[in-house]
Design a protein around this motif. Structure first.
Motif, PDB file in Angstrom:
ATOM      1  N   ARG A   1       0.826  -1.208   0.000  1.00  0.00           N
ATOM      2  CA  ARG A   1       0.000   0.000   0.000  1.00  0.00           C
ATOM      3  C   ARG A   1       0.857   1.253   0.000  1.00  0.00           C
ATOM      4  NH1 ARG A   1      -3.570  -2.987   3.290  1.00  0.00           N
ATOM      5  NH2 ARG A   1      -2.455  -2.339   5.129  1.00  0.00           N
ATOM      6  N   GLN A   2       1.992   1.218   0.668  1.00  0.00           N
ATOM      7  CA  GLN A   2       2.835   2.399   0.695  1.00  0.00           C
ATOM      8  C   GLN A   2       3.542   2.617  -0.641  1.00  0.00           C
ATOM      9  OE1 GLN A   2       5.893   2.126   3.649  1.00  0.00           O
ATOM     10  NE2 GLN A   2       6.613   0.150   2.940  1.00  0.00           N
ATOM     11  N   HIS A   3       3.527   1.639  -1.521  1.00  0.00           N
ATOM     12  CA  HIS A   3       4.160   1.763  -2.827  1.00  0.00           C
ATOM     13  C   HIS A   3       3.142   1.928  -3.954  1.00  0.00           C
ATOM     14  CE1 HIS A   3       8.074   1.118  -1.169  1.00  0.00           C
ATOM     15  NE2 HIS A   3       7.627   0.053  -0.521  1.00  0.00           N
ATOM     16  N   ILE A   4       1.885   2.132  -3.613  1.00  0.00           N
ATOM     17  CA  ILE A   4       0.864   2.406  -4.622  1.00  0.00           C
ATOM     18  C   ILE A   4       0.889   3.898  -4.923  1.00  0.00           C
ATOM     19  CG2 ILE A   4      -1.601   2.435  -5.132  1.00  0.00           C
ATOM     20  CD1 ILE A   4      -1.877  -0.060  -3.415  1.00  0.00           C
ATOM     21  N   GLN A   5       1.038   4.193  -6.206  1.00  0.00           N
ATOM     22  CA  GLN A   5       1.130   5.592  -6.626  1.00  0.00           C
ATOM     23  C   GLN A   5       0.125   5.863  -7.728  1.00  0.00           C
ATOM     24  OE1 GLN A   5       5.154   5.709  -7.965  1.00  0.00           O
ATOM     25  NE2 GLN A   5       6.003   5.690  -5.907  1.00  0.00           N
ATOM     26  N   PHE A   6      -0.216   7.130  -7.891  1.00  0.00           N
ATOM     27  CA  PHE A   6      -1.066   7.517  -9.007  1.00  0.00           C
ATOM     28  C   PHE A   6      -0.241   7.471 -10.281  1.00  0.00           C
ATOM     29  CE2 PHE A   6      -3.321   9.548  -5.470  1.00  0.00           C
ATOM     30  CZ  PHE A   6      -4.561   8.993  -5.681  1.00  0.00           C
ATOM     31  N   ARG A   7      -0.863   7.005 -11.346  1.00  0.00           N
ATOM     32  CA  ARG A   7      -0.178   6.891 -12.624  1.00  0.00           C
ATOM     33  C   ARG A   7      -0.279   8.216 -13.378  1.00  0.00           C
ATOM     34  NH1 ARG A   7      -2.124   2.071 -15.521  1.00  0.00           N
ATOM     35  NH2 ARG A   7      -0.553   1.022 -14.312  1.00  0.00           N
ATOM     36  N   VAL A   8       0.806   8.594 -14.048  1.00  0.00           N
ATOM     37  CA  VAL A   8       0.794   9.787 -14.888  1.00  0.00           C
ATOM     38  C   VAL A   8       0.044   9.424 -16.165  1.00  0.00           C
ATOM     39  CG1 VAL A   8       2.214  11.429 -16.159  1.00  0.00           C
ATOM     40  CG2 VAL A   8       2.994  10.562 -13.944  1.00  0.00           C
ATOM     41  N   PRO A   9      -1.037  10.165 -16.491  1.00  0.00           N
ATOM     42  CA  PRO A   9      -1.842   9.803 -17.666  1.00  0.00           C
ATOM     43  C   PRO A   9      -1.089  10.018 -18.975  1.00  0.00           C
ATOM     44  CG  PRO A   9      -2.688  11.805 -16.631  1.00  0.00           C
ATOM     45  CD  PRO A   9      -1.576  11.313 -15.776  1.00  0.00           C
ATOM     46  N   ASN A  10      -1.341   9.122 -19.929  1.00  0.00           N
ATOM     47  CA  ASN A  10      -0.742   9.215 -21.264  1.00  0.00           C
ATOM     48  C   ASN A  10      -1.627   9.973 -22.236  1.00  0.00           C
ATOM     49  OD1 ASN A  10       1.449   7.673 -20.461  1.00  0.00           O
ATOM     50  ND2 ASN A  10       0.503   5.753 -21.090  1.00  0.00           N
ATOM     51  N   GLN A  11      -2.855  10.217 -21.858  1.00  0.00           N
ATOM     52  CA  GLN A  11      -3.810  10.874 -22.743  1.00  0.00           C
ATOM     53  C   GLN A  11      -4.342  12.127 -22.060  1.00  0.00           C
ATOM     54  OE1 GLN A  11      -6.669   7.788 -23.233  1.00  0.00           O
ATOM     55  NE2 GLN A  11      -7.618   8.093 -21.257  1.00  0.00           N
ATOM     56  N   PRO A  12      -4.810  13.077 -22.822  1.00  0.00           N
ATOM     57  CA  PRO A  12      -5.371  14.283 -22.202  1.00  0.00           C
ATOM     58  C   PRO A  12      -6.694  13.973 -21.510  1.00  0.00           C
ATOM     59  CG  PRO A  12      -5.637  14.354 -24.587  1.00  0.00           C
ATOM     60  CD  PRO A  12      -4.804  13.141 -24.272  1.00  0.00           C
ATOM     61  N   ASP A  13      -7.022  14.801 -20.542  1.00  0.00           N
ATOM     62  CA  ASP A  13      -8.272  14.654 -19.801  1.00  0.00           C
ATOM     63  C   ASP A  13      -9.456  14.803 -20.754  1.00  0.00           C
ATOM     64  OD1 ASP A  13     -10.279  14.568 -17.972  1.00  0.00           O
ATOM     65  OD2 ASP A  13      -9.689  16.369 -16.887  1.00  0.00           O
ATOM     66  N   THR A  14     -10.403  13.887 -20.646  1.00  0.00           N
ATOM     67  CA  THR A  14     -11.577  13.920 -21.536  1.00  0.00           C
ATOM     68  C   THR A  14     -12.702  14.763 -20.966  1.00  0.00           C
ATOM     69  OG1 THR A  14     -12.405  11.898 -20.517  1.00  0.00           O
ATOM     70  CG2 THR A  14     -11.069  11.661 -22.513  1.00  0.00           C
ATOM     71  N   GLY A  15     -12.455  15.420 -19.849  1.00  0.00           N
ATOM     72  CA  GLY A  15     -13.460  16.287 -19.268  1.00  0.00           C
ATOM     73  C   GLY A  15     -14.087  15.764 -18.005  1.00  0.00           C
ATOM     74  N   ASP A  16     -13.973  14.455 -17.742  1.00  0.00           N
ATOM     75  CA  ASP A  16     -14.583  13.906 -16.533  1.00  0.00           C
ATOM     76  C   ASP A  16     -13.570  13.687 -15.412  1.00  0.00           C
ATOM     77  OD1 ASP A  16     -13.202  11.709 -17.434  1.00  0.00           O
ATOM     78  OD2 ASP A  16     -14.931  10.360 -17.464  1.00  0.00           O
TER      79      ASP A  16
END
Length: 132
Positions: free
Chosen positions: A76-91
């Motif tokens: 759990r301490q090594h779970i990170q948010f992933r950097v998105p490869n695509q632009p935000d679709t608005g949601d």
């Protein structure tokens, strides 16, 4: 003479638990692909593995004492948010379903490989004990 499971099993004893936790995180990403504002996460496998190897020799499946190794807390301490490869679709959702499915399949294959390696190690130890 005592058998050192750390030396006998190698790194594979640590990878199983981490890969299982990663499968849960990736499947959660896939399940929430259409959830607004959900942020994709992933396990930093190398950091979790280094931490597991440095904190304990061997991996127990149940924690019956406060001094036992807690794999769930470690990953759990090594779970990170992933950097998105695509632009935000608005949601606000950062899940790329194709990337998640690919990562899930790769993780599943690596989990199966670790199981296979462990099976080979245990078969070797059985042969050594029996003297075949």
């Amino acid at each position: 003479m005592a058998i050192s499971f750390d030396k006998a099993l190698g790194v594979h004893q640590y990878t199983l638990g981490i890969r299982a936790e990663r499968a849960e995180v990736l499947s959660s990403n896939i399940a929430n692909a259409d959830t607004p504002h959900y942020k994709a996460r992933d396990v930093d496998f190398q950091a979790a593995l280094q931490s597991a190897k440095s904190q304990q020799r061997g991996l127990s499946m149940s924690q019956t004492s406060e001094r036992h190794f807690d794999l769930a807390a470690l990953t759990r301490q090594h779970i990170q948010f992933r950097v998105p490869n695509q632009p935000d679709t608005g949601d606000g959702n950062t899940v790329d379903i194709q990337q998640e499915q690919s990562a899930f399949m790769q993780n599943a294959l690596e989990y199966q490989m670790s199981l296979g390696f462990l099976e080979g190690k245990f078969n070797g130890m059985k042969k050594a004990i029996k003297g075949d």
